[in-house]
Design a protein around this motif. Structure first.
Motif, PDB file in Angstrom:
ATOM      1  N   ARG A  87      -0.945 -14.787  68.909  1.00  0.00           N
ATOM      2  CA  ARG A  87      -1.950 -15.208  68.866  1.00  0.00           C
ATOM      3  C   ARG A  87      -1.451 -14.359  67.694  1.00  0.00           C
ATOM      4  O   ARG A  87      -1.708 -14.405  66.034  1.00  0.00           O
ATOM      5  CB  ARG A  87      -3.290 -14.066  69.482  1.00  0.00           C
ATOM      6  CG  ARG A  87      -4.316 -14.210  68.595  1.00  0.00           C
ATOM      7  CD  ARG A  87      -5.420 -14.289  69.761  1.00  0.00           C
ATOM      8  NE  ARG A  87      -6.874 -13.930  69.375  1.00  0.00           N
ATOM      9  CZ  ARG A  87      -7.153 -12.832  68.894  1.00  0.00           C
ATOM     10  NH1 ARG A  87      -6.912 -11.793  69.858  1.00  0.00           N
ATOM     11  NH2 ARG A  87      -8.383 -12.566  68.427  1.00  0.00           N
ATOM     12  N   TRP A 119     -11.484 -16.265  80.395  1.00  0.00           N
ATOM     13  CA  TRP A 119     -12.788 -16.237  79.540  1.00  0.00           C
ATOM     14  C   TRP A 119     -14.560 -15.738  79.968  1.00  0.00           C
ATOM     15  O   TRP A 119     -14.463 -15.182  79.935  1.00  0.00           O
ATOM     16  CB  TRP A 119     -13.054 -17.323  78.815  1.00  0.00           C
ATOM     17  CG  TRP A 119     -13.792 -17.932  78.432  1.00  0.00           C
ATOM     18  CD1 TRP A 119     -15.229 -19.105  78.580  1.00  0.00           C
ATOM     19  CD2 TRP A 119     -15.085 -18.031  76.815  1.00  0.00           C
ATOM     20  NE1 TRP A 119     -15.915 -19.237  78.157  1.00  0.00           N
ATOM     21  CE2 TRP A 119     -15.400 -18.755  76.627  1.00  0.00           C
ATOM     22  CE3 TRP A 119     -13.678 -17.367  76.075  1.00  0.00           C
ATOM     23  CZ2 TRP A 119     -16.535 -18.191  75.789  1.00  0.00           C
ATOM     24  CZ3 TRP A 119     -14.815 -17.919  75.004  1.00  0.00           C
ATOM     25  CH2 TRP A 119     -15.798 -18.437  74.506  1.00  0.00           C
ATOM     26  N   GLN A 146      -7.938 -13.189  74.423  1.00  0.00           N
ATOM     27  CA  GLN A 146      -7.949 -14.683  73.894  1.00  0.00           C
ATOM     28  C   GLN A 146      -6.067 -14.352  73.952  1.00  0.00           C
ATOM     29  O   GLN A 146      -5.570 -15.451  74.090  1.00  0.00           O
ATOM     30  CB  GLN A 146      -7.970 -14.562  72.623  1.00  0.00           C
ATOM     31  CG  GLN A 146      -9.655 -14.572  72.077  1.00  0.00           C
ATOM     32  CD  GLN A 146     -10.345 -15.567  72.074  1.00  0.00           C
ATOM     33  OE1 GLN A 146      -9.493 -16.272  71.656  1.00  0.00           O
ATOM     34  NE2 GLN A 146     -10.269 -15.586  72.930  1.00  0.00           N
ATOM     35  N   GLY A 194     -13.863 -18.630  70.297  1.00  0.00           N
ATOM     36  CA  GLY A 194     -12.926 -17.662  71.412  1.00  0.00           C
ATOM     37  C   GLY A 194     -12.787 -19.402  72.241  1.00  0.00           C
ATOM     38  O   GLY A 194     -12.843 -20.654  71.947  1.00  0.00           O
ATOM     39  N   CYS A 195     -11.425 -19.242  72.793  1.00  0.00           N
ATOM     40  CA  CYS A 195     -10.925 -20.215  73.752  1.00  0.00           C
ATOM     41  C   CYS A 195     -11.506 -20.145  75.094  1.00  0.00           C
ATOM     42  O   CYS A 195     -11.565 -19.811  75.736  1.00  0.00           O
ATOM     43  CB  CYS A 195      -9.960 -20.118  73.330  1.00  0.00           C
ATOM     44  SG  CYS A 195      -8.467 -21.087  74.355  1.00  0.00           S
TER      45      CYS A 195
END
Length: 269
Positions: A44, A203, A37, A2-3
């Motif tokens: 996205r 996150w 996300q 993931g980011c």
């Protein structure tokens, strides 16, 4: 993957992930990952749409796909909803995200998941196929430095069949435009702050929730033993990606979608 570069930002409300009488509600975890996300990348879904448009345009609606650094299987999920005749091999090293992916797609014969480290020289030997119509990845390879990424692109060049495609949607920074970059970042972070005030999850706190889950706690702990808090990779420009992919054996490569901060690079073998 993931980011995670933004890990210091905090949530205002928590994600509720349901546990059913039959066990963990994997779909709830899948959806909570998507929402987290999307806080970083509101566009996205648009990049996924363009990615699948180009899969259909180049290799057709029943591709054999390698979902590279697949995480929870976000690409695979969208691939199979759009192309029911497709098949997917997801490869990742993250035990927690792979647990969610395997739980989500349990019983679906179109999907296989492989645990492998993309930095290992022999990771391709773990795959069930020696060639793929399409290799797809999103917001994952920026944790690699340019040298290992170039090596990986060479390996991918050997996996994509002639006429097949590779696509990478990720953070790609043009260092020749510092004022544009600064303005874009400020605008994006202002929007993220507004979303956070409305309850968006980041996150770090998503992982904190996973660490408290009775099923995901152990694989989450293992995940942090593997990666640490985050990985400091590179985010080279679109031009670097296109050039390196051509050097890896692809005949054509260029961006087919871009936001102010991210791009989707398509390479055709």
């Amino acid at each position: 993957m993931g980011c995670h570069a933004q890990r210091g930002l905090r949530l205002r409300v928590q994600v509720e992930v349901r546990v059913t009488t039959r066990g963990t509600d994997w779909q709830s975890w899948q959806e909570s990952w998507d929402r987290q996300q999307e806080w970083y990348m509101p566009d996205r879904e648009e990049r996924f749409r363009v990615m699948l448009d180009m899969v259909e345009a180049v290799v057709g609606p029943e591709p054999r796909v390698l979902d590279l650094a697949c995480g929870t299987g976000s690409i695979t999920d969208r691939l199979l909803r759009r192309f029911p005749g497709a098949t997917s091999t997801g490869v990742d090293l993250d035990p927690a995200l792979l647990a969610i992916a395997r739980g989500t797609f349990d019983g679906d014969g179109r999907v296989t998941f492989v645990t492998a480290d993309l930095k290992d020289a022999d990771w391709t030997e773990r795959l069930p196929h020696t060639s793929y119509d399409a290799v797809l990845t999103a917001t994952a390879l920026h944790w690699l430095h340019s040298g290992p990424l170039a090596t990986l692109y060479g390996q991918i060049g050997g996996l994509v069949r002639d006429g097949g495609v590779f696509m990478n949607a990720d953070h790609m920074i043009d260092t020749d435009t510092p004022r544009i970059n600064t303005a874009e970042r400020a605008q994006r972070h202002a929007a993220m702050d507004r979303a956070r005030a409305a309850g968006a999850v980041d996150w770090a706190d998503w992982w904190a929730l996973a660490a408290k889950d009775p099923v995901l706690a152990a694989p989450t702990a293992e995940r942090f033993e593997i990666y640490g808090e985050h990985a400091d990779g590179d985010m080279p420009s679109v031009h670097w990606h296109a050039r390196t992919l051509r050097e890896a054996g692809f005949g054509e490569a260029r961006a087919v979608w871009a936001s102010p901060s991210d791009s989707l690079v398509l390479a055709v073998k």
